[in-house]
Design a protein around this motif. Structure first.
Motif, PDB file in Angstrom:
ATOM      1  N   ALA A 107       0.817  -1.220   0.000  1.00  0.00           N
ATOM      2  CA  ALA A 107       0.000   0.000   0.000  1.00  0.00           C
ATOM      3  C   ALA A 107       0.847   1.265   0.000  1.00  0.00           C
ATOM      4  N   GLU A 108       1.930   1.264   0.761  1.00  0.00           N
ATOM      5  CA  GLU A 108       2.745   2.474   0.849  1.00  0.00           C
ATOM      6  C   GLU A 108       3.442   2.818  -0.469  1.00  0.00           C
ATOM      7  N   ARG A 109       3.579   1.848  -1.380  1.00  0.00           N
ATOM      8  CA  ARG A 109       4.243   2.115  -2.664  1.00  0.00           C
ATOM      9  C   ARG A 109       3.258   2.346  -3.800  1.00  0.00           C
ATOM     10  N   VAL A 110       2.053   1.803  -3.691  1.00  0.00           N
ATOM     11  CA  VAL A 110       1.151   1.809  -4.842  1.00  0.00           C
ATOM     12  C   VAL A 110      -0.093   2.674  -4.673  1.00  0.00           C
ATOM     13  N   LYS A 111      -0.287   3.220  -3.511  1.00  0.00           N
ATOM     14  CA  LYS A 111      -1.514   3.975  -3.245  1.00  0.00           C
ATOM     15  C   LYS A 111      -1.746   5.044  -4.312  1.00  0.00           C
ATOM     16  N   GLY A 112      -2.925   4.970  -4.945  1.00  0.00           N
ATOM     17  CA  GLY A 112      -3.305   5.940  -5.964  1.00  0.00           C
ATOM     18  C   GLY A 112      -2.679   5.715  -7.319  1.00  0.00           C
ATOM     19  N   LYS A 113      -1.983   4.603  -7.504  1.00  0.00           N
ATOM     20  CA  LYS A 113      -1.320   4.296  -8.776  1.00  0.00           C
ATOM     21  C   LYS A 113      -1.927   3.021  -9.355  1.00  0.00           C
ATOM     22  N   THR A 156       5.072  -5.336 -11.618  1.00  0.00           N
ATOM     23  CA  THR A 156       6.477  -5.315 -12.037  1.00  0.00           C
ATOM     24  C   THR A 156       7.022  -3.892 -12.101  1.00  0.00           C
ATOM     25  N   TRP A 157       6.167  -2.900 -12.272  1.00  0.00           N
ATOM     26  CA  TRP A 157       6.593  -1.502 -12.335  1.00  0.00           C
ATOM     27  C   TRP A 157       7.134  -1.052 -10.985  1.00  0.00           C
ATOM     28  N   TYR A 158       6.644  -1.661  -9.904  1.00  0.00           N
ATOM     29  CA  TYR A 158       7.024  -1.254  -8.555  1.00  0.00           C
ATOM     30  C   TYR A 158       8.261  -1.991  -8.041  1.00  0.00           C
ATOM     31  N   GLU A 159       8.712  -2.998  -8.762  1.00  0.00           N
ATOM     32  CA  GLU A 159       9.855  -3.768  -8.304  1.00  0.00           C
ATOM     33  C   GLU A 159      11.110  -2.893  -8.302  1.00  0.00           C
TER      34      GLU A 159
END
Length: 129
Positions: free
Chosen positions: A110-116, A121-124
């Motif tokens: 949640a802390e990395r993807v919120k609102g995205k 794989t983009w978040y890795e």
């Protein structure tokens, strides 16, 4: 089901049992192979998508009552075929969904993807590669 079904009171087991009885009463187990059921899910998903195909994102949020009823029927078809597939393969859906949600929590912190809305794989972290 003895009580009037709704999301607050109906269990997955009750739904799976209802679908199993329906299939058994019609001797359709012979047709309910994983291949056929997975294809049926995809077909029904395409029929669901047709209802939204040319709508704007805003219009898709508020379908007309008649359209909403039709959308519900397509979604019900997807759920019914999914329940039948779970029955055919002996999958415990509650456990399967819970395991998948735990995996999603790890893939989409949640802390990395919120609102995205990117694929996981983009978040890795590319520096770890």
């Amino acid at each position: 089901m003895s009580k009037s079904p709704d999301d607050d009171r109906t269990t997955l087991k009750e739904l799976k049992d209802r679908v199993a009885v329906f299939v058994r009463e019609r001797d359709w187990q012979q047709f309910h192979t994983p291949k056929n059921l997975s294809m049926s899910i995809a077909i029904e998903a395409a029929e669901l998508m047709e209802h939204f195909q040319w709508l704007s994102p805003e219009a898709s949020q508020n379908p007309e009552p008649e359209a909403l009823a039709e959308i519900g029927e397509e979604l019900a078809d997807i759920v019914i075929y999914s329940l039948s597939l779970a029955n055919t393969l002996g999958l415990d859906l509650a456990r399967t969904v819970e395991a998948k949600m735990e995996k999603n929590v790890r893939k989409y912190p949640a802390e990395r993807v919120k609102g995205k809305a990117h694929k996981y794989t983009w978040y890795e972290d590319k520096s770890e590669v």
